[in-house]
Design a protein around this motif. Structure first.
Motif, PDB file in Angstrom:
ATOM      1  N   VAL A  60      60.102  39.407  36.633  1.00  0.00           N
ATOM      2  CA  VAL A  60      59.353  38.048  37.316  1.00  0.00           C
ATOM      3  C   VAL A  60      59.108  38.417  38.747  1.00  0.00           C
ATOM      4  O   VAL A  60      58.060  37.875  39.187  1.00  0.00           O
ATOM      5  CB  VAL A  60      60.464  37.183  37.385  1.00  0.00           C
ATOM      6  CG1 VAL A  60      60.152  35.685  38.020  1.00  0.00           C
ATOM      7  CG2 VAL A  60      61.084  36.770  35.978  1.00  0.00           C
ATOM      8  N   MET A  61      59.364  39.301  39.463  1.00  0.00           N
ATOM      9  CA  MET A  61      59.091  39.431  40.883  1.00  0.00           C
ATOM     10  C   MET A  61      57.664  40.191  40.768  1.00  0.00           C
ATOM     11  O   MET A  61      56.913  40.025  41.515  1.00  0.00           O
ATOM     12  CB  MET A  61      60.002  40.669  41.565  1.00  0.00           C
ATOM     13  CG  MET A  61      59.599  40.837  43.005  1.00  0.00           C
ATOM     14  SD  MET A  61      58.612  42.205  43.357  1.00  0.00           S
ATOM     15  CE  MET A  61      58.389  42.197  44.839  1.00  0.00           C
ATOM     16  N   PHE A  62      57.548  41.038  39.960  1.00  0.00           N
ATOM     17  CA  PHE A  62      56.194  41.648  39.819  1.00  0.00           C
ATOM     18  C   PHE A  62      55.052  40.412  39.326  1.00  0.00           C
ATOM     19  O   PHE A  62      53.959  40.779  39.574  1.00  0.00           O
ATOM     20  CB  PHE A  62      56.211  42.615  38.460  1.00  0.00           C
ATOM     21  CG  PHE A  62      54.918  43.454  38.360  1.00  0.00           C
ATOM     22  CD1 PHE A  62      54.395  44.283  39.704  1.00  0.00           C
ATOM     23  CD2 PHE A  62      54.173  44.036  37.347  1.00  0.00           C
ATOM     24  CE1 PHE A  62      53.434  45.026  39.521  1.00  0.00           C
ATOM     25  CE2 PHE A  62      53.238  44.723  37.282  1.00  0.00           C
ATOM     26  CZ  PHE A  62      52.713  45.259  38.275  1.00  0.00           C
ATOM     27  N   ALA A  65      52.847  40.068  42.301  1.00  0.00           N
ATOM     28  CA  ALA A  65      51.650  40.545  41.880  1.00  0.00           C
ATOM     29  C   ALA A  65      50.392  40.061  41.282  1.00  0.00           C
ATOM     30  O   ALA A  65      49.300  39.995  41.569  1.00  0.00           O
ATOM     31  CB  ALA A  65      51.829  42.145  41.659  1.00  0.00           C
ATOM     32  N   GLY A  66      50.851  39.490  40.046  1.00  0.00           N
ATOM     33  CA  GLY A  66      49.974  38.971  39.279  1.00  0.00           C
ATOM     34  C   GLY A  66      49.379  37.693  39.739  1.00  0.00           C
ATOM     35  O   GLY A  66      48.140  37.532  39.627  1.00  0.00           O
ATOM     36  N   PHE A  67      50.228  36.784  40.328  1.00  0.00           N
ATOM     37  CA  PHE A  67      49.643  35.746  41.136  1.00  0.00           C
ATOM     38  C   PHE A  67      48.475  36.090  42.046  1.00  0.00           C
ATOM     39  O   PHE A  67      47.488  35.694  42.198  1.00  0.00           O
ATOM     40  CB  PHE A  67      50.701  34.900  41.731  1.00  0.00           C
ATOM     41  CG  PHE A  67      51.146  33.763  40.573  1.00  0.00           C
ATOM     42  CD1 PHE A  67      50.854  32.724  39.985  1.00  0.00           C
ATOM     43  CD2 PHE A  67      52.524  34.090  40.237  1.00  0.00           C
ATOM     44  CE1 PHE A  67      51.209  31.973  39.098  1.00  0.00           C
ATOM     45  CE2 PHE A  67      53.347  33.296  39.472  1.00  0.00           C
ATOM     46  CZ  PHE A  67      52.683  31.979  38.978  1.00  0.00           C
ATOM     47  N   CYS A  84      45.846  37.012  49.522  1.00  0.00           N
ATOM     48  CA  CYS A  84      46.684  38.207  49.338  1.00  0.00           C
ATOM     49  C   CYS A  84      47.768  37.831  50.553  1.00  0.00           C
ATOM     50  O   CYS A  84      48.855  38.243  50.305  1.00  0.00           O
ATOM     51  CB  CYS A  84      46.255  39.509  49.759  1.00  0.00           C
ATOM     52  SG  CYS A  84      44.830  40.016  48.478  1.00  0.00           S
ATOM     53  N   LEU A  85      47.370  37.593  52.000  1.00  0.00           N
ATOM     54  CA  LEU A  85      48.429  37.161  52.851  1.00  0.00           C
ATOM     55  C   LEU A  85      49.451  35.836  52.427  1.00  0.00           C
ATOM     56  O   LEU A  85      50.622  36.046  52.609  1.00  0.00           O
ATOM     57  CB  LEU A  85      47.664  36.627  54.126  1.00  0.00           C
ATOM     58  CG  LEU A  85      48.496  36.281  55.186  1.00  0.00           C
ATOM     59  CD1 LEU A  85      49.388  37.400  55.589  1.00  0.00           C
ATOM     60  CD2 LEU A  85      47.841  35.846  56.506  1.00  0.00           C
ATOM     61  N   LYS A  86      48.890  34.926  51.787  1.00  0.00           N
ATOM     62  CA  LYS A  86      49.570  33.940  51.373  1.00  0.00           C
ATOM     63  C   LYS A  86      50.754  34.086  50.180  1.00  0.00           C
ATOM     64  O   LYS A  86      51.780  33.886  50.465  1.00  0.00           O
ATOM     65  CB  LYS A  86      48.630  32.849  50.639  1.00  0.00           C
ATOM     66  CG  LYS A  86      48.060  31.958  52.144  1.00  0.00           C
ATOM     67  CD  LYS A  86      46.820  31.099  51.169  1.00  0.00           C
ATOM     68  CE  LYS A  86      47.298  30.384  50.335  1.00  0.00           C
ATOM     69  NZ  LYS A  86      46.182  29.369  49.678  1.00  0.00           N
ATOM     70  N   ASN A  87      50.181  35.158  49.407  1.00  0.00           N
ATOM     71  CA  ASN A  87      51.263  35.505  48.219  1.00  0.00           C
ATOM     72  C   ASN A  87      52.191  36.256  48.878  1.00  0.00           C
ATOM     73  O   ASN A  87      53.595  36.124  48.502  1.00  0.00           O
ATOM     74  CB  ASN A  87      50.555  36.161  47.370  1.00  0.00           C
ATOM     75  CG  ASN A  87      49.887  35.087  46.199  1.00  0.00           C
ATOM     76  OD1 ASN A  87      50.543  34.532  45.274  1.00  0.00           O
ATOM     77  ND2 ASN A  87      48.587  34.783  46.454  1.00  0.00           N
ATOM     78  N   ILE A 252      49.508  41.187  34.202  1.00  0.00           N
ATOM     79  CA  ILE A 252      50.597  41.396  35.009  1.00  0.00           C
ATOM     80  C   ILE A 252      51.490  40.050  34.879  1.00  0.00           C
ATOM     81  O   ILE A 252      52.610  40.299  34.613  1.00  0.00           O
ATOM     82  CB  ILE A 252      50.428  41.699  36.302  1.00  0.00           C
ATOM     83  CG1 ILE A 252      49.686  42.924  36.699  1.00  0.00           C
ATOM     84  CG2 ILE A 252      51.662  41.659  37.212  1.00  0.00           C
ATOM     85  CD1 ILE A 252      49.209  43.072  38.109  1.00  0.00           C
ATOM     86  N   LEU A 253      50.944  38.939  34.913  1.00  0.00           N
ATOM     87  CA  LEU A 253      51.832  37.593  34.707  1.00  0.00           C
ATOM     88  C   LEU A 253      52.371  37.617  33.062  1.00  0.00           C
ATOM     89  O   LEU A 253      53.329  37.295  32.772  1.00  0.00           O
ATOM     90  CB  LEU A 253      51.021  36.440  35.016  1.00  0.00           C
ATOM     91  CG  LEU A 253      50.647  36.199  36.464  1.00  0.00           C
ATOM     92  CD1 LEU A 253      49.639  35.170  36.422  1.00  0.00           C
ATOM     93  CD2 LEU A 253      51.835  35.718  37.091  1.00  0.00           C
TER      94      LEU A 253
END
Length: 449
Positions: A60-62, A65-67, A84-87, A252-253
């Protein structure tokens, strides 16, 4: 003492006691052997349950990266660095807030009520364990935290390209530390909805719809991107920067969802549990497949061309739809549930545009609407759930999240402001706030994207 040494010692004890019983040297040996065997089984279940939380947690942590990749591909090139910064920031804020206050607010002392005790989560000391819980408390915190972060990621995509960084991060802190844990406590924390019989296995409503409601309230107050809608209702397409990135993010999601749904079984210490987890994997995968195929067919019929972004969101909508009950349905039912999720996306995206609600990545149809659908259809396969209670849960969580989020967004808008200036938005958030462009080699050409 290490778990390996402890387990080995217990095994030796079992053999020794069994040998003693065979020679008649100790009349109590059979009973003692049974006690040791029980302790050994408890240790084994503890280990496998903890392992399930840890494996599910890093899957789920990965999804973070998907989002990030999905959003990076769906926004224009001048805003990729901002997403990218927001995520990475929202994931980190969620981790801190869920430790400081969120976990115990969600799980500690709810006792049929509306929220728990706001306090930091304590974990076991080095080498310590609580076999009574059946799993490591630290593994449970980690697994629950990554769910919390996923909720905030949903908001990020909807509001992309026209929200300033700091108001978004402040909202993220409130969402992950307070709002999400409160509604989560109503069901997963043994709160009032749980007492009524509300059922949401892995979070179609508790995670996805909560993120969707927060995103919807923000989108309404924030308004659409400059130039998105014309004065006569025209919709001006704003293509994303990279379909390959968006596709990678979707896959990835999809992968992370096996941890999302599978580990929500919350136990892997028995043959029955492992079998059920396998069934969850199959249902989860086929629901996503149904969502994709439905979106592909419908866009071909309606638009005479297949829209790849609809196919990507069809997969995600299928996954969201099956999340509320991925265990009980049969295979065909799971495919139908996911397929309806894919159809929801195809019809809801243009509906939002008609309402002039600008959702950059389609998160509201995927997470909010498909989440509601998935939660409401649970009684079809789970006889312990009822449509009336499912509706009460969906409505209560929706009203609370939408209103509470709207109040937070309104306060932020009235104080520090939500939107950048028109000049900054036209320039792109990468230059305006981040200072690092994702694609600097494009030069001045990026200004026109």
């Amino acid at each position: 003492m290490s778990s390996t040494f402890r387990t080995t010692g217990l095994a030796v004890g079992v053999l020794a006691l069994s040998a003693g019983a065979a020679f008649g040297q100790d009349a109590a040996a059979p009973e003692a052997a049974e006690a040791v065997e029980y302790a050994l089984a408890s240790d084994t279940a503890y280990i496998f349950n903890t392992l399930l939380f840890l494996i599910g947690g890093f899957l789920v942590m990965f999804m973070a990266a998907g989002f990030a990749m999905l959003e990076a591909g769906m926004v224009r090139s001048k805003n990729v660095s901002m997403q990218c910064l927001k995520n990475i920031s929202l994931y980190s804020i969620a981790g801190l807030m869920f430790w400081i206050v969120g976990y115990n607010l969600m799980y500690s002392g709810v006792d049929g009520g509306y929220f728990g005790t706001p306090s930091p989560k304590m974990i076991e000391p080095v080498g310590g364990s609580d076999l009574g819980a059946g799993y490591s408390g630290a593994s449970d915190w980690f697994f629950q935290m990554v769910f919390c972060a996923a909720t905030a990621s949903i908001v990020s995509g909807t509001l992309a390209e026209r929200i300033k960084l700091w108001p978004f991060l402040i909202f993220t802190a409130i969402l992950t530390g307070i709002l999400y844990p409160i509604t989560g406590s109503w069901e997963w924390g043994a709160g009032w909805l749980d007492g009524m019989g509300f059922s949401d296995f892995a979070g179609s409503t508790l995670v996805h719809s909560v993120g969707g409601w927060a995103a919807l309230s923000g989108a309404i107050l924030l308004g659409a991107r400059i130039g998105k809608y014309g004065p006569n209702g025209q919709v001006h397409p704003m293509p994303g920067s990279s379909i390959p990135l968006a596709t990678l993010g979707t896959f990835i999601l999809w992968l992370g969802w096996f941890g999302f749904n599978g580990a929500s079984q919350l136990a892997m210490g028995t043959i029955s549990d492992v079998t059920d987890i396998s069934r969850i994997f199959v249902n989860t995968n086929l629901a996503a497949c149904g969502g994709v195929v439905t979106a592909v067919i419908l866009t071909q019929i309606i638009y005479k061309k297949v829209d790849v972004t609809m196919a990507l969101n069809g997969a995600l909508a299928g996954l969201v739809s099956i999340t509320a009950e991925p265990l009980a349905p049969g295979i065909f039912t799971s495919i139908i549930i996911g397929s309806v999720g894919g159809a929801i996306v195809v019809f809801a995206v243009p509906m939002l545009d008609k309402m002039k609600i600008d959702d950059v990545v389609g998160a509201i149809p995927v997470h909010l609407l498909a989440g509601i659908w998935g939660t409401m259809i649970v009684p079809l396969s789970n006889s312990d759930a009822t449509y009336s209670v499912q509706f009460i849960g969906v409505a209560a969580i929706g009203v609370f999240t939408f209103v509470a989020s709207g109040i937070v967004w309104a306060i932020l808008k009235a104080t520090i402001g939500l939107r950048p200036s028109e000049e900054e938005e036209t320039m792109g958030m990468d230059k305006a706030e981040v200072g690092v462009e994702a694609y600097p080699e494009f030069g001045q050409g990026s200004q026109r994207l």
